[in-house]
Design a protein around this motif. Sequence first.
Motif, PDB file in Angstrom:
ATOM      1  N   GLY A  58      15.580  26.689  56.677  1.00  0.00           N
ATOM      2  CA  GLY A  58      15.771  25.848  55.411  1.00  0.00           C
ATOM      3  C   GLY A  58      15.399  24.544  55.740  1.00  0.00           C
ATOM      4  O   GLY A  58      15.140  24.235  57.211  1.00  0.00           O
ATOM      5  N   THR A  59      14.940  23.530  55.062  1.00  0.00           N
ATOM      6  CA  THR A  59      14.847  22.049  55.228  1.00  0.00           C
ATOM      7  C   THR A  59      16.027  21.372  56.252  1.00  0.00           C
ATOM      8  O   THR A  59      15.809  21.037  57.410  1.00  0.00           O
TER       9      THR A  59
ATOM     10  N   ILE B 162      10.964  26.969  51.201  1.00  0.00           N
ATOM     11  CA  ILE B 162       9.586  26.351  51.623  1.00  0.00           C
ATOM     12  C   ILE B 162       9.369  26.556  53.219  1.00  0.00           C
ATOM     13  O   ILE B 162       8.387  26.939  53.475  1.00  0.00           O
TER      14      ILE B 162
ATOM     15  N   ARG C 226      26.798  34.883  45.305  1.00  0.00           N
ATOM     16  CA  ARG C 226      26.144  33.537  44.992  1.00  0.00           C
ATOM     17  C   ARG C 226      25.474  33.800  43.736  1.00  0.00           C
ATOM     18  O   ARG C 226      25.518  32.714  42.984  1.00  0.00           O
TER      19      ARG C 226
ATOM     20  N   LEU D 284      16.547  31.502  46.541  1.00  0.00           N
ATOM     21  CA  LEU D 284      15.873  30.369  46.508  1.00  0.00           C
ATOM     22  C   LEU D 284      14.512  30.602  47.204  1.00  0.00           C
ATOM     23  O   LEU D 284      14.731  30.938  48.754  1.00  0.00           O
TER      24      LEU D 284
ATOM     25  N   GLY E  85      15.187  18.993  48.346  1.00  0.00           N
ATOM     26  CA  GLY E  85      15.430  18.394  49.688  1.00  0.00           C
ATOM     27  C   GLY E  85      14.082  18.718  50.467  1.00  0.00           C
ATOM     28  O   GLY E  85      13.666  19.637  50.556  1.00  0.00           O
TER      29      GLY E  85
ATOM     30  N   ALA F 110      20.361  28.350  52.902  1.00  0.00           N
ATOM     31  CA  ALA F 110      19.214  28.760  53.883  1.00  0.00           C
ATOM     32  C   ALA F 110      18.989  30.268  53.666  1.00  0.00           C
ATOM     33  O   ALA F 110      19.828  31.112  53.055  1.00  0.00           O
ATOM     34  N   ASN F 111      17.551  30.605  53.855  1.00  0.00           N
ATOM     35  CA  ASN F 111      17.112  31.951  53.797  1.00  0.00           C
ATOM     36  C   ASN F 111      17.201  32.677  55.106  1.00  0.00           C
ATOM     37  O   ASN F 111      17.317  31.946  55.900  1.00  0.00           O
TER      38      ASN F 111
ATOM     39  N   LYS G 207      17.066  25.367  41.901  1.00  0.00           N
ATOM     40  CA  LYS G 207      18.038  24.875  43.040  1.00  0.00           C
ATOM     41  C   LYS G 207      18.895  23.800  42.047  1.00  0.00           C
ATOM     42  O   LYS G 207      18.900  22.641  41.886  1.00  0.00           O
TER      43      LYS G 207
ATOM     44  N   ARG H 292      10.991  28.882  54.564  1.00  0.00           N
ATOM     45  CA  ARG H 292      10.783  30.395  55.011  1.00  0.00           C
ATOM     46  C   ARG H 292       9.188  30.903  54.541  1.00  0.00           C
ATOM     47  O   ARG H 292       8.704  31.595  55.465  1.00  0.00           O
TER      48      ARG H 292
ATOM     49  N   TYR I  85      25.737  25.612  43.950  1.00  0.00           N
ATOM     50  CA  TYR I  85      26.263  25.020  45.109  1.00  0.00           C
ATOM     51  C   TYR I  85      27.868  24.754  44.897  1.00  0.00           C
ATOM     52  O   TYR I  85      28.703  25.099  45.417  1.00  0.00           O
TER      53      TYR I  85
ATOM     54  N   GLU J  43      20.980  35.751  50.750  1.00  0.00           N
ATOM     55  CA  GLU J  43      20.833  34.485  51.703  1.00  0.00           C
ATOM     56  C   GLU J  43      22.066  33.777  52.182  1.00  0.00           C
ATOM     57  O   GLU J  43      23.268  34.478  51.755  1.00  0.00           O
ATOM     58  N   THR J  44      22.398  32.737  52.532  1.00  0.00           N
ATOM     59  CA  THR J  44      23.338  32.069  52.817  1.00  0.00           C
ATOM     60  C   THR J  44      23.616  30.832  51.679  1.00  0.00           C
ATOM     61  O   THR J  44      22.702  30.864  50.873  1.00  0.00           O
ATOM     62  N   GLY J  45      24.633  30.176  51.723  1.00  0.00           N
ATOM     63  CA  GLY J  45      24.742  28.980  50.682  1.00  0.00           C
ATOM     64  C   GLY J  45      23.593  27.953  50.824  1.00  0.00           C
ATOM     65  O   GLY J  45      23.096  27.536  49.541  1.00  0.00           O
TER      66      GLY J  45
ATOM     67  N   ARG K 161       8.791  23.353  42.828  1.00  0.00           N
ATOM     68  CA  ARG K 161      10.169  24.151  42.643  1.00  0.00           C
ATOM     69  C   ARG K 161      11.030  23.298  41.715  1.00  0.00           C
ATOM     70  O   ARG K 161      11.690  23.834  40.800  1.00  0.00           O
TER      71      ARG K 161
HETATM   72  N1  PLP Z   1      18.291  28.714  50.089  1.00  0.00           N
HETATM   73  C1  PLP Z   1      19.241  27.794  49.664  1.00  0.00           C
HETATM   74  C2  PLP Z   1      20.183  28.175  48.884  1.00  0.00           C
HETATM   75  C3  PLP Z   1      18.855  26.294  49.951  1.00  0.00           C
HETATM   76  O1  PLP Z   1      19.718  25.547  49.333  1.00  0.00           O
HETATM   77  C4  PLP Z   1      17.804  25.891  50.622  1.00  0.00           C
HETATM   78  C5  PLP Z   1      17.751  24.671  50.708  1.00  0.00           C
HETATM   79  O2  PLP Z   1      16.924  24.005  50.122  1.00  0.00           O
HETATM   80  C6  PLP Z   1      17.065  26.903  51.082  1.00  0.00           C
HETATM   81  C7  PLP Z   1      17.333  28.310  50.930  1.00  0.00           C
HETATM   82  C8  PLP Z   1      16.073  26.439  51.967  1.00  0.00           C
HETATM   83  O3  PLP Z   1      14.864  26.038  51.220  1.00  0.00           O
HETATM   84  P1  PLP Z   1      13.823  24.931  51.777  1.00  0.00           P
HETATM   85  O4  PLP Z   1      13.200  25.723  53.121  1.00  0.00           O
HETATM   86  O5  PLP Z   1      12.905  24.716  50.807  1.00  0.00           O
HETATM   87  O6  PLP Z   1      14.443  23.639  52.074  1.00  0.00           O
END
Ligand code: PLP
Length: 341
Positions: free
Chosen positions: A284-285, A247, A174, A244, A60, A224-225, A184, A249, A189, A220-222, A82
């Motif tokens: 997160g993105t 990027i 998780r 994960l 993403g 996002a970090n 990923k 973070r 998920y 982390e969450t589902g 990634r």
């Molecule tokens: N952690 C999880 C479980 C995610 O699904 C995401 C989304 O991509 C992130 C963290 C954030 O990662 P990024 O900042 O690369 O989008």
Amino acid sequence: MEKANIDWSNIGFGYIRTDKRFVSNFKDGAWDEGCLTSDDQVVISECAGVLQYAQTCFEGLKAYTTEDGHIVCFRPDLNADRMIDSCKRLEMPVFPKERFIKAVEDVVAANEAFVPPYGSGATLYIRPYMFGSSPVIGVKPAAEYQFRMFCTPVGPYFKGGIKPLTIRVSDFDRAAPHGTGHIKAGLNYAMSLYAIQDAHEKGFDENMYLDAATRTKVEETGGANFLFVTKDGTVVTPKSDSILPSITRRSLMYVAKEILGLKTEERPVYFDEVKDMAECGLCGTAAVISPVGKIVDHGNEICLPAGMTDMGPVTKKLYDTLTGIQMGRLEAPEGWIKVIK
Ligand code: PLP
Ligand code: COI
């Protein structure tokens, strides 16, 4: 270029079909040339690896209209890297990095009408993904794969924009130690869907997952970090092999240290420390940085001092700097911004 007729400022994080997507097929050990297509349907065997054993991974990233009217995207090379890591772990063929980046450019350029205007609050979310498309019935990797990339305009991931969130400590895990939490994979998920539905039903915005082995450390969450800010202004993010590598973070930690001159630490973060933090955010993105106002651990509430109305001051500085870089208001570190148009 005439823009699509969309109420940009009022869209949520949902799917809106756009004109073109990229498709490439892997067969007989090689990727074909690939092409952009208007066809948004996927037809595969009833016994495809993705349908039987969830052999799929995704990425993403976002494209933005900058203040001076360019269309850019943010660090697509890191998404390509990634995805390569995800593919290796899932016994899938790697889609070459330079082809991944070229596909991002082509998909965004072909859907220029759907790139939200500067200042609208919306962005173009790009979703690359790959799946096993040929039949497998014994547990093994598929022989054929499809790589696709579509895009969709999106608004804020959490309803209410940047209003601080209330999250809960999850009773579900998780990711296992030595499992797939660091890639990923779609399966990460799928197994979180029960926990997120349950959280929503109980009035929480998200789940905070702790480490599965000891349930003492924040993961982390589902989607996002975590970033925390201590009372003395240090930006802290959990270090773990089962989260994960976000990027966003990694970019924010660089911004904190190199641009804002803050002290930063990437280290194990014990849940016991969280009650002493000054600020907490999800990054997160999709989430960008979404502030957390309250964390509930089985009835015990941790209320972050920044409160439930606004972002804390350090989170706000990080948010403004990152989005300033992405929207072309601030100079970007070398290589962070890929200009598409
Ligand atoms: N952690 C999880 C479980 C995610 O699904 C995401 C989304 O991509 C992130 C963290 C954030 O990662 P990024 O900042 O690369 O989008
Ligand atoms: C992203 O931020 O790109 C993600 O993949 C998170 C997902 C939960 C939407």
